[in-house]
Enzyme design. Structure first.
Site, PDB file in Angstrom:
ATOM      1  N   GLY A  11    -102.042  62.413  26.081  1.00 16.96           N
ATOM      2  CA  GLY A  11    -101.317  63.684  26.126  1.00 16.96           C
ATOM      3  C   GLY A  11     -99.938  63.643  26.752  1.00 16.96           C
ATOM      4  N   SER A  17     -94.550  66.365  31.211  1.00 16.25           N
ATOM      5  CA  SER A  17     -95.994  66.399  30.956  1.00 16.25           C
ATOM      6  C   SER A  17     -96.781  66.021  32.208  1.00 16.25           C
ATOM      7  CB  SER A  17     -96.368  65.404  29.852  1.00 16.25           C
ATOM      8  OG  SER A  17     -95.832  65.809  28.611  1.00 16.25           O
ATOM      9  N   ILE A  18     -97.861  66.757  32.446  1.00 11.19           N
ATOM     10  CA  ILE A  18     -98.774  66.405  33.533  1.00 11.19           C
ATOM     11  C   ILE A  18     -99.310  64.986  33.301  1.00 11.19           C
ATOM     12  CG2 ILE A  18    -101.002  66.966  34.590  1.00 11.19           C
ATOM     13  CD1 ILE A  18    -100.321  69.967  34.008  1.00 11.19           C
ATOM     14  N   ASP A  62    -103.485  61.597  17.417  1.00 15.22           N
ATOM     15  CA  ASP A  62    -103.713  63.012  17.145  1.00 15.22           C
ATOM     16  C   ASP A  62    -105.225  63.208  17.200  1.00 15.22           C
ATOM     17  OD1 ASP A  62    -104.300  65.491  15.949  1.00 15.22           O
ATOM     18  OD2 ASP A  62    -102.416  65.456  14.824  1.00 15.22           O
ATOM     19  N   ILE A  90    -104.743  67.330  27.254  1.00 16.07           N
ATOM     20  CA  ILE A  90    -104.416  67.870  25.936  1.00 16.07           C
ATOM     21  C   ILE A  90    -104.990  69.273  25.798  1.00 16.07           C
ATOM     22  CG2 ILE A  90    -105.070  67.663  23.485  1.00 16.07           C
ATOM     23  CD1 ILE A  90    -104.857  64.614  23.830  1.00 16.07           C
ATOM     24  N   ALA A  93    -103.612  75.893  21.367  1.00 20.18           N
ATOM     25  CA  ALA A  93    -104.070  77.074  20.629  1.00 20.18           C
ATOM     26  C   ALA A  93    -102.873  77.568  19.838  1.00 20.18           C
ATOM     27  CB  ALA A  93    -104.555  78.162  21.582  1.00 20.18           C
ATOM     28  N   TYR A 153    -103.712  84.469  28.256  1.00 18.06           N
ATOM     29  CA  TYR A 153    -104.296  83.127  28.132  1.00 18.06           C
ATOM     30  C   TYR A 153    -105.380  83.115  27.039  1.00 18.06           C
ATOM     31  CZ  TYR A 153    -105.237  78.361  29.711  1.00 18.06           C
ATOM     32  OH  TYR A 153    -105.364  76.992  29.784  1.00 18.06           O
ATOM     33  N   LYS A 160    -111.180  76.655  28.104  1.00 18.45           N
ATOM     34  CA  LYS A 160    -111.266  76.006  29.426  1.00 18.45           C
ATOM     35  C   LYS A 160    -112.644  76.229  30.047  1.00 18.45           C
ATOM     36  CE  LYS A 160    -107.101  74.167  29.627  1.00 18.45           C
ATOM     37  NZ  LYS A 160    -106.930  72.739  29.247  1.00 18.45           N
ATOM     38  N   THR A 191     -94.109  73.122  31.973  1.00 18.47           N
ATOM     39  CA  THR A 191     -94.131  71.966  31.068  1.00 18.47           C
ATOM     40  C   THR A 191     -93.835  72.461  29.660  1.00 18.47           C
ATOM     41  OG1 THR A 191     -96.465  72.293  30.595  1.00 18.47           O
ATOM     42  CG2 THR A 191     -95.941  70.836  32.445  1.00 18.47           C
ATOM     43  N   LEU A 192     -93.845  71.536  28.698  1.00 20.34           N
ATOM     44  CA  LEU A 192     -93.649  71.925  27.300  1.00 20.34           C
ATOM     45  C   LEU A 192     -94.670  72.981  26.878  1.00 20.34           C
ATOM     46  CD1 LEU A 192     -92.090  71.358  24.656  1.00 20.34           C
ATOM     47  CD2 LEU A 192     -93.804  69.613  24.142  1.00 20.34           C
TER      48      LEU A 192
HETATM   49  P1  NAD Z   1     -97.724  69.197  27.676  1.00 17.95           P
HETATM   50  O1  NAD Z   1     -97.229  69.984  26.515  1.00 17.95           O
HETATM   51  O2  NAD Z   1     -96.794  68.242  28.279  1.00 17.95           O
HETATM   52  O3  NAD Z   1     -99.074  68.452  27.305  1.00 17.95           O
HETATM   53  C1  NAD Z   1     -99.963  68.931  26.315  1.00 17.95           C
HETATM   54  C2  NAD Z   1    -100.220  67.765  25.397  1.00 17.95           C
HETATM   55  O4  NAD Z   1    -101.205  68.084  24.412  1.00 17.95           O
HETATM   56  C3  NAD Z   1     -98.960  67.317  24.645  1.00 17.95           C
HETATM   57  O5  NAD Z   1     -98.704  65.949  24.907  1.00 17.95           O
HETATM   58  C4  NAD Z   1     -99.325  67.532  23.186  1.00 17.95           C
HETATM   59  O6  NAD Z   1     -98.736  66.582  22.329  1.00 17.95           O
HETATM   60  C5  NAD Z   1    -100.839  67.339  23.286  1.00 17.95           C
HETATM   61  N1  NAD Z   1    -101.533  67.779  22.076  1.00 17.95           N
HETATM   62  C6  NAD Z   1    -101.586  69.004  21.498  1.00 17.95           C
HETATM   63  N2  NAD Z   1    -102.265  68.951  20.341  1.00 17.95           N
HETATM   64  C7  NAD Z   1    -102.666  67.659  20.184  1.00 17.95           C
HETATM   65  C8  NAD Z   1    -103.391  66.947  19.180  1.00 17.95           C
HETATM   66  N3  NAD Z   1    -103.834  67.548  18.063  1.00 17.95           N
HETATM   67  N4  NAD Z   1    -103.625  65.613  19.360  1.00 17.95           N
HETATM   68  C9  NAD Z   1    -103.159  64.983  20.460  1.00 17.95           C
HETATM   69  N5  NAD Z   1    -102.450  65.588  21.436  1.00 17.95           N
HETATM   70  C10 NAD Z   1    -102.212  66.911  21.288  1.00 17.95           C
HETATM   71  O7  NAD Z   1     -98.216  70.300  28.748  1.00 17.95           O
HETATM   72  P2  NAD Z   1     -99.062  70.125  30.090  1.00 17.95           P
HETATM   73  O8  NAD Z   1     -98.824  71.376  30.838  1.00 17.95           O
HETATM   74  O9  NAD Z   1     -98.779  68.817  30.709  1.00 17.95           O
HETATM   75  O10 NAD Z   1    -100.578  70.187  29.560  1.00 17.95           O
HETATM   76  C11 NAD Z   1    -101.526  69.175  29.840  1.00 17.95           C
HETATM   77  C12 NAD Z   1    -102.882  69.789  30.225  1.00 17.95           C
HETATM   78  O11 NAD Z   1    -102.733  70.476  31.460  1.00 17.95           O
HETATM   79  C13 NAD Z   1    -103.439  70.793  29.230  1.00 17.95           C
HETATM   80  O12 NAD Z   1    -104.842  70.600  29.122  1.00 17.95           O
HETATM   81  C14 NAD Z   1    -103.176  72.120  29.913  1.00 17.95           C
HETATM   82  O13 NAD Z   1    -104.099  73.102  29.517  1.00 17.95           O
HETATM   83  C15 NAD Z   1    -103.383  71.725  31.355  1.00 17.95           C
HETATM   84  N6  NAD Z   1    -102.830  72.649  32.351  1.00 17.95           N
HETATM   85  C16 NAD Z   1    -101.501  72.995  32.311  1.00 17.95           C
HETATM   86  C17 NAD Z   1    -100.990  73.879  33.255  1.00 17.95           C
HETATM   87  C18 NAD Z   1     -99.552  74.332  33.210  1.00 17.95           C
HETATM   88  O14 NAD Z   1     -99.248  75.384  33.765  1.00 17.95           O
HETATM   89  N7  NAD Z   1     -98.655  73.565  32.603  1.00 17.95           N
HETATM   90  C19 NAD Z   1    -101.838  74.412  34.250  1.00 17.95           C
HETATM   91  C20 NAD Z   1    -103.181  74.024  34.273  1.00 17.95           C
HETATM   92  C21 NAD Z   1    -103.659  73.140  33.306  1.00 17.95           C
HETATM   93  O1  0WE Z   2    -103.143  75.492  29.258  1.00 16.74           O
HETATM   94  C1  0WE Z   2    -102.040  76.003  29.320  1.00 16.74           C
HETATM   95  C2  0WE Z   2    -101.194  76.157  28.076  1.00 16.74           C
HETATM   96  C3  0WE Z   2    -101.781  75.455  26.891  1.00 16.74           C
HETATM   97  C4  0WE Z   2    -101.131  75.796  25.579  1.00 16.74           C
HETATM   98  C5  0WE Z   2     -99.788  76.129  25.431  1.00 16.74           C
HETATM   99  C6  0WE Z   2     -99.269  76.398  24.166  1.00 16.74           C
HETATM  100  C7  0WE Z   2     -97.841  76.832  23.945  1.00 16.74           C
HETATM  101  C8  0WE Z   2     -97.348  76.424  22.566  1.00 16.74           C
HETATM  102  C9  0WE Z   2    -101.939  75.764  24.462  1.00 16.74           C
HETATM  103  N1  0WE Z   2    -101.436  76.013  23.229  1.00 16.74           N
HETATM  104  C10 0WE Z   2    -100.143  76.318  23.065  1.00 16.74           C
HETATM  105  N2  0WE Z   2     -99.688  76.576  21.801  1.00 16.74           N
HETATM  106  C11 0WE Z   2     -98.373  76.687  21.497  1.00 16.74           C
HETATM  107  O2  0WE Z   2     -97.986  76.956  20.337  1.00 16.74           O
HETATM  108  N3  0WE Z   2    -101.584  76.449  30.535  1.00 16.74           N
HETATM  109  C12 0WE Z   2    -102.499  76.447  31.665  1.00 16.74           C
HETATM  110  C13 0WE Z   2    -100.236  77.023  30.758  1.00 16.74           C
HETATM  111  C14 0WE Z   2    -100.327  78.509  30.581  1.00 16.74           C
HETATM  112  O3  0WE Z   2    -100.281  79.044  29.356  1.00 16.74           O
HETATM  113  C15 0WE Z   2    -100.447  80.415  29.524  1.00 16.74           C
HETATM  114  C16 0WE Z   2    -100.599  80.708  30.862  1.00 16.74           C
HETATM  115  C17 0WE Z   2    -100.533  79.473  31.564  1.00 16.74           C
HETATM  116  C18 0WE Z   2    -100.657  79.278  33.029  1.00 16.74           C
HETATM  117  C19 0WE Z   2    -100.482  81.422  28.550  1.00 16.74           C
HETATM  118  C20 0WE Z   2    -100.648  82.736  28.965  1.00 16.74           C
HETATM  119  C21 0WE Z   2    -100.817  83.037  30.292  1.00 16.74           C
HETATM  120  C22 0WE Z   2    -100.792  82.025  31.284  1.00 16.74           C
END
Ligand code: NAD
Ligand code: 0WE
Length: 253
Positions: A11, A17-18, A62, A90, A93, A153, A160, A191-192
């Site tokens: 991911g 990215s985390i 993927d 990863i 939605a 969310y 989750k 993040t992205l």
């Molecule tokens: P990120 O966008 O950097 O990482 C999400 C990754 O998912 C990306 O690398 C994307 O390419 C990958 N992905 C999506 N669809 C995919 C597919 N079909 N096949 C393979 N990879 C796929 O964002 P992030 O914030 O680093 O998210 C990483 C994890 O951390 C996620 O599970 C997210 O729910 C969780 N998380 C994020 C936050 C936040 O606020 N950013 C908070 C808590 C948990």
């Molecule tokens: O897990 C997440 C986000 C995951 C995510 C983000 C996207 C944006 C782009 C999943 N799918 C998509 N699809 C896209 O098209 N987080 C924990 C970050 C997050 O997302 C939120 C939050 C927080 C926090 C959405 C609504 C409310 C809070």
């Protein structure tokens, strides 16, 4: 902390990215790494980032395609023959499901979100198990929206909740092989995946107002705690959802 260990991090999209923060921290602590990216769109960025690590395997995956998951593990089996840890970072939605009303969630959006964000965790763990001959540690990333109704969310919260249940069922089954399974639950991080979420900046403001530590989590903090959970320092921790949200989730108001 991870000297002599080999692990794969799923991911990585970019420097924010985390997954990347975890890969960097694991590398700093002596791990040998494989990192994966979703598709060609991310390949150049991720290969560039990988240059700062010690020649990691950089693989496309993927997770919506079984063959791509299988190909990744064929490569790991060939190159290393064993594996000590897996990080699953990863989630996806469709935007429509994160913007509209939860009540209006379509079957297609529900299934896609669960396929990418939940099923993939079971799949990447299953393929890792035969390679974890000395035990192992599996980690995923979750969010408080699993147990509280966080506005917007929506279906991701349901994903989750299911992901956290997967952590417990996998931990229960894999314990006898000394494979531990846990999740980290950080607060909101820019993040992205967070960019373009309407009102995300407001969420960071709320963290500054209400979290006991008056801020949200950084990627680096996730990296550091991940290293502990992946290491033998967490040898008695399994099936756990570990919060690192600056205390936000303990508050009643
Ligand atoms: P990120 O966008 O950097 O990482 C999400 C990754 O998912 C990306 O690398 C994307 O390419 C990958 N992905 C999506 N669809 C995919 C597919 N079909 N096949 C393979 N990879 C796929 O964002 P992030 O914030 O680093 O998210 C990483 C994890 O951390 C996620 O599970 C997210 O729910 C969780 N998380 C994020 C936050 C936040 O606020 N950013 C908070 C808590 C948990
Ligand atoms: O897990 C997440 C986000 C995951 C995510 C983000 C996207 C944006 C782009 C999943 N799918 C998509 N699809 C896209 O098209 N987080 C924990 C970050 C997050 O997302 C939120 C939050 C927080 C926090 C959405 C609504 C409310 C809070």
């Amino acid at each position: 902390m991870l000297q002599g260990k080999r692990g794969i991090v799923f991911g990585v999209a970019n420097e924010y990215s985390i997954a990347w923060a975890i890969a960097k921290a694991a590398h700093e602590h002596g791990a040998q790494l494989a990192i994966t990216y979703q598709n060609e769109r991310f390949e150049e960025t991720v290969r560039q980032l990988a240059r700062t690590l010690n020649e990691p395997l950089v693989l496309r995956c993927d997770v919506s395609e079984d063959e791509q998951i299988e190909r990744v593990y064929d490569t790991i089996a060939q190159e290393w023959g064993k594996l000590d840890f897996v990080v699953h970072s990863i989630a996806f939605a469709p935007r429509t499901a994160l913007e509209g009303k939860f009540l209006e969630t379509s079957r297609a959006d529900f299934l896609l979100a669960h396929d990418i964000s939940v099923y993939s965790f079971i799949a990447v763990t299953r393929h890792a198990v035969p390679l974890m001959t000395d035990g192992g540690s599996v980690l995923t990333l979750t969010y408080l929206g699993s147990e509280r109704a966080v506005p917007g969310y929506n279906v991701m919260g349901v994903c989750k909740a299911a992901l956290e249940a997967c952590v417990r069922y996998l931990a229960a089954e894999l314990g006898e092989r000394n494979i531990r399974v846990n999740a980290l639950s950080p607060g909101p991080i820019k993040t992205l995946a967070a960019r373009g979420i309407p009102g995300f900046t407001k969420m960071l403001d709320i963290m500054r107002e209400r979290a006991p530590l008056r801020r949200s989590t950084t990627q680096e903090e996730v990296g550091k705690l991940a290293v502990v959970l992946l290491s033998d320092y967490a040898s008695a921790v399994t099936g756990e959802i570990v919060y690192l949200d600056c205390g936000y989730h303990i508050m009643g108001m």
